[in-house]
Motif scaffolding. Sequence first.
Motif, PDB file in Angstrom:
ATOM      1  N   UNK A 155       0.818  -1.218   0.000  1.00  0.00           N
ATOM      2  CA  UNK A 155       0.000   0.000   0.000  1.00  0.00           C
ATOM      3  C   UNK A 155       0.852   1.268   0.000  1.00  0.00           C
ATOM      4  N   UNK A 156       2.165   1.116  -0.126  1.00  0.00           N
ATOM      5  CA  UNK A 156       3.055   2.284  -0.199  1.00  0.00           C
ATOM      6  C   UNK A 156       2.952   2.936  -1.575  1.00  0.00           C
ATOM      7  N   UNK A 157       3.641   4.055  -1.748  1.00  0.00           N
ATOM      8  CA  UNK A 157       3.670   4.688  -3.063  1.00  0.00           C
ATOM      9  C   UNK A 157       4.224   3.762  -4.128  1.00  0.00           C
ATOM     10  N   UNK A 158       5.372   3.131  -3.842  1.00  0.00           N
ATOM     11  CA  UNK A 158       5.975   2.200  -4.804  1.00  0.00           C
ATOM     12  C   UNK A 158       5.075   0.970  -4.965  1.00  0.00           C
ATOM     13  N   UNK A 159       4.527   0.489  -3.858  1.00  0.00           N
ATOM     14  CA  UNK A 159       3.662  -0.692  -3.902  1.00  0.00           C
ATOM     15  C   UNK A 159       2.427  -0.487  -4.766  1.00  0.00           C
ATOM     16  N   UNK A 160       1.736   0.638  -4.585  1.00  0.00           N
ATOM     17  CA  UNK A 160       0.509   0.901  -5.357  1.00  0.00           C
ATOM     18  C   UNK A 160       0.831   1.098  -6.839  1.00  0.00           C
ATOM     19  N   UNK A 161       2.028   1.637  -7.136  1.00  0.00           N
ATOM     20  CA  UNK A 161       2.462   1.762  -8.533  1.00  0.00           C
ATOM     21  C   UNK A 161       2.806   0.391  -9.109  1.00  0.00           C
ATOM     22  N   UNK A 162       3.527  -0.422  -8.326  1.00  0.00           N
ATOM     23  CA  UNK A 162       3.976  -1.737  -8.806  1.00  0.00           C
ATOM     24  C   UNK A 162       2.800  -2.674  -9.089  1.00  0.00           C
ATOM     25  N   UNK A 163       1.752  -2.597  -8.278  1.00  0.00           N
ATOM     26  CA  UNK A 163       0.559  -3.429  -8.528  1.00  0.00           C
ATOM     27  C   UNK A 163       0.016  -3.129  -9.927  1.00  0.00           C
ATOM     28  N   UNK A 164      -0.151  -1.837 -10.213  1.00  0.00           N
ATOM     29  CA  UNK A 164      -0.748  -1.438 -11.496  1.00  0.00           C
ATOM     30  C   UNK A 164       0.162  -1.770 -12.679  1.00  0.00           C
ATOM     31  N   UNK A 165       1.482  -1.553 -12.502  1.00  0.00           N
ATOM     32  CA  UNK A 165       2.427  -1.836 -13.590  1.00  0.00           C
ATOM     33  C   UNK A 165       2.566  -3.343 -13.825  1.00  0.00           C
ATOM     34  N   UNK A 166       2.527  -4.130 -12.752  1.00  0.00           N
ATOM     35  CA  UNK A 166       2.598  -5.590 -12.908  1.00  0.00           C
ATOM     36  C   UNK A 166       1.381  -6.095 -13.673  1.00  0.00           C
ATOM     37  N   UNK A 167       0.212  -5.602 -13.313  1.00  0.00           N
ATOM     38  CA  UNK A 167      -1.024  -5.965 -14.020  1.00  0.00           C
ATOM     39  C   UNK A 167      -0.928  -5.611 -15.500  1.00  0.00           C
ATOM     40  N   UNK A 168      -0.409  -4.418 -15.785  1.00  0.00           N
ATOM     41  CA  UNK A 168      -0.313  -3.962 -17.168  1.00  0.00           C
ATOM     42  C   UNK A 168       0.635  -4.855 -17.977  1.00  0.00           C
ATOM     43  N   UNK A 169       1.635  -5.437 -17.282  1.00  0.00           N
ATOM     44  CA  UNK A 169       2.595  -6.329 -17.944  1.00  0.00           C
ATOM     45  C   UNK A 169       2.054  -7.760 -18.076  1.00  0.00           C
ATOM     46  N   UNK A 170       0.825  -7.989 -17.585  1.00  0.00           N
ATOM     47  CA  UNK A 170       0.246  -9.326 -17.670  1.00  0.00           C
ATOM     48  C   UNK A 170       0.690 -10.255 -16.553  1.00  0.00           C
ATOM     49  N   UNK A 171       1.336  -9.685 -15.502  1.00  0.00           N
ATOM     50  CA  UNK A 171       1.790 -10.483 -14.365  1.00  0.00           C
ATOM     51  C   UNK A 171       0.697 -10.531 -13.296  1.00  0.00           C
ATOM     52  N   UNK A 172       0.940 -11.347 -12.266  1.00  0.00           N
ATOM     53  CA  UNK A 172      -0.043 -11.552 -11.193  1.00  0.00           C
ATOM     54  C   UNK A 172       0.522 -10.957  -9.909  1.00  0.00           C
ATOM     55  N   UNK A 173       0.046  -9.749  -9.511  1.00  0.00           N
ATOM     56  CA  UNK A 173       0.607  -9.123  -8.319  1.00  0.00           C
ATOM     57  C   UNK A 173       0.004  -9.689  -7.022  1.00  0.00           C
ATOM     58  N   UNK A 174       0.882 -10.048  -6.088  1.00  0.00           N
ATOM     59  CA  UNK A 174       0.501 -10.458  -4.737  1.00  0.00           C
ATOM     60  C   UNK A 174       1.145  -9.450  -3.792  1.00  0.00           C
ATOM     61  N   UNK A 175       0.468  -9.085  -2.716  1.00  0.00           N
ATOM     62  CA  UNK A 175       1.037  -8.051  -1.842  1.00  0.00           C
ATOM     63  C   UNK A 175       1.031  -8.472  -0.382  1.00  0.00           C
ATOM     64  N   UNK A 176       1.948  -7.860   0.375  1.00  0.00           N
ATOM     65  CA  UNK A 176       1.888  -7.928   1.832  1.00  0.00           C
ATOM     66  C   UNK A 176       1.591  -6.523   2.346  1.00  0.00           C
ATOM     67  N   UNK A 177       0.841  -6.457   3.439  1.00  0.00           N
ATOM     68  CA  UNK A 177       0.552  -5.192   4.114  1.00  0.00           C
ATOM     69  C   UNK A 177       0.132  -5.523   5.538  1.00  0.00           C
ATOM     70  N   UNK A 178       0.028  -4.487   6.371  1.00  0.00           N
ATOM     71  CA  UNK A 178      -0.199  -4.723   7.794  1.00  0.00           C
ATOM     72  C   UNK A 178      -1.600  -4.484   8.297  1.00  0.00           C
ATOM     73  N   UNK A 179      -2.577  -4.267   7.391  1.00  0.00           N
ATOM     74  CA  UNK A 179      -3.966  -4.098   7.844  1.00  0.00           C
ATOM     75  C   UNK A 179      -4.930  -4.528   6.747  1.00  0.00           C
ATOM     76  N   UNK A 180      -6.133  -4.872   7.170  1.00  0.00           N
ATOM     77  CA  UNK A 180      -7.170  -5.280   6.235  1.00  0.00           C
ATOM     78  C   UNK A 180      -7.503  -4.153   5.261  1.00  0.00           C
ATOM     79  N   UNK A 181      -7.546  -2.927   5.774  1.00  0.00           N
ATOM     80  CA  UNK A 181      -7.855  -1.754   4.939  1.00  0.00           C
ATOM     81  C   UNK A 181      -6.827  -1.627   3.810  1.00  0.00           C
ATOM     82  N   UNK A 182      -5.546  -1.790   4.141  1.00  0.00           N
ATOM     83  CA  UNK A 182      -4.489  -1.677   3.126  1.00  0.00           C
ATOM     84  C   UNK A 182      -4.604  -2.793   2.093  1.00  0.00           C
TER      85      UNK A 182
END
Length: 337
Positions: A155-182
């Motif tokens: 949910x960081x600045x780099x994280x939120x960018x990387x999710x979108x860029x990974x999706x655009x590249x056809x990859x499958x983004x998985x994330x770690x974060x410290x809260x349900x909201x994030x």
Amino acid sequence: MSSENMLAVHFDKPGGPENLYLKEVAKPSPVESEVLLKVAASALNRADLLQRQGQYPPPPGASSILGLEASGHIAALGPACQGHWKIGDPVMVLLPGGGQAQYVTVSEGLLMPIPAGLTLSQAAAIPEAWLTAFQLLHLLGHVQAGDSVLIHAGSSGVGTAAIQLARMAGAIPLVTAGSQHKLQMAEKLGAAAGFNYKEEDFSEATLKFTKGAGANLILDCIGGSYWEKNVNCLALDGRWVLYGLMGGNDINGPLLSKLLFKRGSLITTLLRSRDEKYKQMLVEAFTKQILPHFSTESPQRLAPVLDRVYPVTAIQEAHAYMESNKNVGKIVLELPQ
């Protein structure tokens, strides 16, 4: 205040957010191939917190003022500028420092046009985070369609960018974060799954999600405390890109044998300390390949995620908020106009 001076974020000695204040300092002048930018907004980065604490000095020759990215309008052109830009153009820019001030000088090769439909505050949230994510995924991680990409601090600045860029590249983004909201915010942006590192073992969850194959690419800003779990869930021939040490720098255990067993690549990178030529190459590639997707007309629209916008006079509050680790996306500072 005289026209030779400007306001800038300043601290007299390293320490907490309470040491920050606005100070009148000399306005910089552009030299060879530089422009003078009148700053409208600048985003906060972890590097700013570390620099304030005395742990991350600016690279040689860079401004000691905080701020690694900014948006605004070109106020003056230095000698030998190539004519691509003119006074008054709205731009956003990657900086080695100096962004949290009313003016900053920057090489014209680091300027990017602001995509149609974005505000200056939104634009200020793009350069550092999105160029970092682009570099991690494409230049270093060589992301491929179908890759599972584990993104820490999703949910960081780099994280939120990387999710979108990974999706655009056809990859499958998985994330770690410290809260349900994030995690919910990450999934809204396109994460295929999210793991709360406070409640579950992300490496086991990654292996389960990938049916035992593991992550082909890991984007890691945590470092020491995550090494064992990272190497545990790294796929065979996987790439693990380390770009921060929020979890410390000590390794205790058989990292090398485990990495060797996976035939894994451990790649390390920092962006701020890269030379001008590299940054200009990165900016040029990003401007061509990624920037058009920020415009409102793009079918695969990318969007910077803003958590909060503060006036620069609330700089102490902005730093304290980032230190609380509650933000989803970027924290932006607006400069007086």
